[in-house]
Design a protein around this motif. Structure first.
Motif, short mmCIF file in Angstrom:
data_model
loop_
_atom_site.label_atom_id
_atom_site.label_comp_id
_atom_site.label_asym_id
_atom_site.label_seq_id
_atom_site.Cartn_x
_atom_site.Cartn_y
_atom_site.Cartn_z
N TYR A 1 55.68 34.93 49.12
CA TYR A 1 54.56 34.12 48.66
C TYR A 1 54.13 34.52 47.26
CZ TYR A 1 54.10 32.49 53.49
OH TYR A 1 54.33 31.93 54.72
N VAL A 2 54.20 35.82 46.95
CA VAL A 2 53.87 36.28 45.60
C VAL A 2 54.82 35.64 44.58
CG1 VAL A 2 53.86 38.28 44.06
CG2 VAL A 2 52.82 38.45 46.32
N VAL A 3 56.12 35.65 44.89
CA VAL A 3 57.09 35.04 43.98
C VAL A 3 56.86 33.54 43.87
CG1 VAL A 3 59.55 34.58 43.60
CG2 VAL A 3 58.80 36.84 44.37
N ASP A 4 56.55 32.90 44.98
CA ASP A 4 56.29 31.46 44.96
C ASP A 4 55.10 31.13 44.07
OD1 ASP A 4 56.57 28.79 45.59
OD2 ASP A 4 55.46 28.93 47.47
N LEU A 5 54.08 31.98 44.08
CA LEU A 5 52.87 31.72 43.30
C LEU A 5 53.01 32.14 41.84
CD1 LEU A 5 50.21 32.91 45.90
CD2 LEU A 5 50.38 30.59 44.96
N MET A 6 53.74 33.24 41.59
CA MET A 6 53.77 33.82 40.25
C MET A 6 55.08 33.61 39.51
SD MET A 6 51.83 37.48 40.83
CE MET A 6 51.57 37.70 39.07
N GLY A 7 56.16 33.33 40.25
CA GLY A 7 57.48 33.30 39.64
C GLY A 7 58.16 34.65 39.74
N THR B 1 46.08 25.00 38.82
CA THR B 1 47.53 24.84 38.86
C THR B 1 48.28 25.92 38.08
OG1 THR B 1 47.46 23.35 36.95
CG2 THR B 1 47.30 22.35 39.14
N CYS B 2 47.57 26.83 37.40
CA CYS B 2 48.23 27.90 36.64
C CYS B 2 48.62 29.05 37.57
CB CYS B 2 47.31 28.43 35.55
SG CYS B 2 47.13 27.35 34.14
N PRO B 3 49.76 29.69 37.33
CA PRO B 3 50.09 30.89 38.10
C PRO B 3 49.05 31.98 37.85
CG PRO B 3 52.00 30.10 36.88
CD PRO B 3 50.81 29.34 36.37
N PRO B 4 48.69 32.75 38.85
CA PRO B 4 47.75 33.85 38.63
C PRO B 4 48.37 34.93 37.76
CG PRO B 4 48.65 33.94 40.85
CD PRO B 4 49.12 32.65 40.25
N ILE B 5 47.54 35.65 37.03
CA ILE B 5 48.02 36.75 36.20
C ILE B 5 48.40 37.94 37.07
CG2 ILE B 5 47.34 38.40 34.41
CD1 ILE B 5 45.53 36.21 33.28
N ALA B 6 47.65 38.15 38.13
CA ALA B 6 47.91 39.28 39.02
C ALA B 6 47.48 38.90 40.43
CB ALA B 6 47.17 40.53 38.55
N TYR C 1 45.44 40.13 53.50
CA TYR C 1 44.74 39.21 52.61
C TYR C 1 45.41 39.28 51.25
CZ TYR C 1 41.09 37.87 55.80
OH TYR C 1 40.43 37.33 56.88
N LEU C 2 45.87 38.13 50.78
CA LEU C 2 46.50 38.00 49.47
C LEU C 2 45.50 37.28 48.57
CD1 LEU C 2 49.20 38.37 47.88
CD2 LEU C 2 49.78 36.05 48.61
N PHE C 3 45.13 37.91 47.44
CA PHE C 3 44.12 37.29 46.59
C PHE C 3 44.40 37.58 45.12
CE2 PHE C 3 42.56 41.39 48.04
CZ PHE C 3 42.00 41.99 46.93
N THR C 4 43.86 36.70 44.27
CA THR C 4 44.08 36.81 42.85
C THR C 4 43.09 37.77 42.19
OG1 THR C 4 44.21 35.55 40.79
CG2 THR C 4 42.64 34.77 42.42
N HIS C 5 43.51 38.36 41.08
CA HIS C 5 42.71 39.38 40.39
C HIS C 5 41.35 38.86 39.97
CE1 HIS C 5 43.86 37.02 36.90
NE2 HIS C 5 42.97 37.69 36.21
N SER C 6 41.25 37.58 39.65
CA SER C 6 40.02 37.03 39.08
C SER C 6 39.00 36.60 40.12
CB SER C 6 40.35 35.86 38.14
OG SER C 6 41.14 34.90 38.80
#
Length: 226
Positions: free
Chosen positions: A97-103, A142-147, A202-207
């Motif tokens: 899922y991390v790769v799917d979201l971030m590349g 729609t932007c990939p998360p930074i972290a 729980y998977l969550f974005t840095h922001s």
């Protein structure tokens, strides 16, 4: 590799986090709890309480200051403690899922084990990851998360005020003002205390504004963070 379902993607884009159930089985969770107890006795990086240093400064210590297995612990850099910690880097389905979201062009920035004991003195706190610089970077839905951060629950959190991960859904794109007199806490309007069972992630974005609530449960909350 597994891909996010459409509803999962919409939920992540809207709320800034996902709840993944039973990524670890019971044996996995028990193993890592025992490993945390072992690591507590060994040298490593823990928060430095020197008041002259900024909050969040870590220093090399001979062991966790509190040697009680249910006492506070915040150990960084876990990969040297055994291959099972290394294997969590690409644990399925979290890594997929991390790769799917971030590349695919990603790197691991930190690993952490936290034990948060019951305490009436600790009232919780709320923050975004990455400090002031990353907090100022705005991303749209729609932007990939930074972290991204993955929190592995090693103990059940099924009631409020049990040291729950507390989030402000949507705050990753609709940022809470941080340059005003308003103090954001886990009990500010819009906060949601998340529930889960040992083995959930729980998977969550840095922001996303997030942090621990107070723990009045009588039991320590134990997690791993990648």
């Amino acid at each position: 590799m597994q891909k996010l379902a459409d509803e999962q993607r919409r939920r992540f884009q809207s709320d800034g986090y996902l709840h993944l159930e039973q990524v670890l089985n019971t044996d996995d969770a028990e193993f890592f709890i025992k490993e945390i107890d072992r690591i507590r006795q060994t040298p490593g990086y823990e928060p430095d309480k020197n008041p002259e240093l900024p909050r969040g400064h870590y220093a090399w210590m001979d062991h966790t200051p509190d040697l009680d297995s249910e006492g506070f612990m915040d150990r960084r850099e876990l990969l040297t403690y055994g291959h099972r910690f290394i294997d969590l880097i690409d644990r399925v389905p979290v890594f997929d899922y991390v790769v799917d979201l971030m590349g695919p062009n990603i790197l691991l920035s930190m690993t952490q084990a936290i034990v948060r004991p019951p305490s009436e003195a600790f009232s919780g706190y709320t923050h975004t990851d990455g400090g002031e610089s990353l907090r100022r970077v705005r991303v749209n839905e729609t932007c990939p998360p930074i972290a991204l951060k993955a929190m592995y629950l090693l103990s059940d959190v099924t009631e409020e005020d049990s040291g729950n991960l507390t989030v402000f859904p949507g705050s990753h794109i609709r940022q809470i003002p941080y340059d005003s007199d308003r103090v954001i806490t886990p009990y500010s309007p819009g906060a949601a205390q998340l529930m889960g069972k040992a083995g959930d992630v729980y998977l969550f974005t840095h922001s996303l504004w997030h942090g621990p609530a107070k723990n009045l449960s009588g039991n320590p909350r134990k997690v791993l963070l990648y």
